[in-house]
Design a protein around this motif. Structure first.
Motif: not given
Length: 302
Positions: A37-56
């Motif tokens: 999983v590549t996870a994308l979110s404008v903000a994070w309430s907690a760390p994502s378990p995905a190995d690739r994470v993008f914020t925006g």
């Protein structure tokens, strides 16, 4: 189109809105199924378990294209989820620009499958300020539209963007019209409150008092990624019963007497037609409010 196609079997999925109510369970379910999983979110309430994470922002074309590296399917859940969470322009432009950006990039980069979050509100009547009820029950994907708020309009336009993306790029797009989605304990709390609130019961008549257990929502997303279908599909989802503990026909007599009733709804049968999702995805809701609690959505998907 409903042509059959080989199963998608993605190896890496981009999930936008990955920190959201449905986003986190979807990420967890994909990982449990052995899908990266590549996870994308404008903000994070907690760390994502995905190995690739993008914020925006999912409307950021440069960010989205970077996030698509090595991705072969996308679940687009990012959205402003209510008309009251921004100005009309912010809600409509934010939601539709994100959907266009994600699906256009996916198509141009050769991604062949997308599941996007639409809403039971997409036909406009549920959040309309005017004194309206649906033209008929059960609600279905062809219910006549009457848009009055920016959120509902944005979800309807998202579906049109999905049809455009399929025509333009050949990508298969599954737009899921979600109702209220929560885990069963939260749904029971909501149901208890609604039992004492006739005003809310009247308002919810416009969406058929529909709800969906999180496990069934996640199941629909995973099926949308893997079922052997092609084309653009808009699919309405709901549990088999309503969230109100009264007979459905009595509720319709009370709150929507002028609406056409195309069949009877014995007991608490939801006045929602989910046959398109059953045909396209082999999906059916498996959870009701009265089910015993003790298993997680991951266990029910096993």
């Amino acid at each position: 189109m409903t042509d059959s196609a080989p199963p998608a079997n993605p190896t890496r999925v981009l999930v936008t809105g990955a920190d959201g109510t449905i986003g986190r369970p979807v990420v967890n379910a994909l990982l449990a199924a052995g899908i990266s999983v590549t996870a994308l979110s404008v903000a994070w309430s907690a760390p994502s378990p995905a190995d690739r994470v993008f914020t925006g922002d999912a409307a950021d074309e440069s960010l989205v294209r970077r996030a698509f590296e090595d991705v072969d399917a996308v679940v687009h859940l990012a959205a402003i989820p209510h008309p009251g969470l921004g100005t009309a322009r912010e809600v409509f432009v934010g939601n539709t620009s994100a959907t266009f950006t994600v699906l256009d990039a996916a198509g141009e980069l050769g991604v062949r499958r997308a599941v996007i979050a639409s809403s039971i509100n997409a036909f406009g009547v549920p959040l309309n300020r005017h004194d309206l009820t649906p033209a008929y029950y059960p609600l279905d994907e062809l219910s006549p539209v009457a848009h009055d708020d920016a959120y509902s309009l944005s979800k309807w336009v998202d579906e049109q963007i999905g049809a455009w993306a399929h025509s333009r790029h050949g990508i298969t797009v599954i737009a899921l019209r979600f109702p209220l989605v929560r885990d069963l304990p939260a749904l029971r709390t909501i149901a208890a409150r609604l039992g004492q609130d006739s005003g809310e019961q009247a308002r919810l008549a416009r969406e058929g008092w529909a709800y969906l257990a999180m496990a069934d929502a996640v199941d629909a997303v995973l099926r949308g990624l893997t079922r052997p279908v092609t084309g653009m599909h808009t699919l309405l989802l709901a549990a088999e019963d309503t969230i109100i503990e009264e007979p459905t026909d009595l509720l319709l007599d009370r709150y929507a007497p002028a609406s056409e009733r195309r069949r009877a709804f014995p007991g608490r049968t939801a006045p929602i037609d989910t046959s398109a999702a059953r045909r396209a995805l082999g999906w059916a809701p498996r959870h009701r409010l009265g089910d015993p609690i003790g298993t997680t959505y991951l266990e029910t998907l096993a």
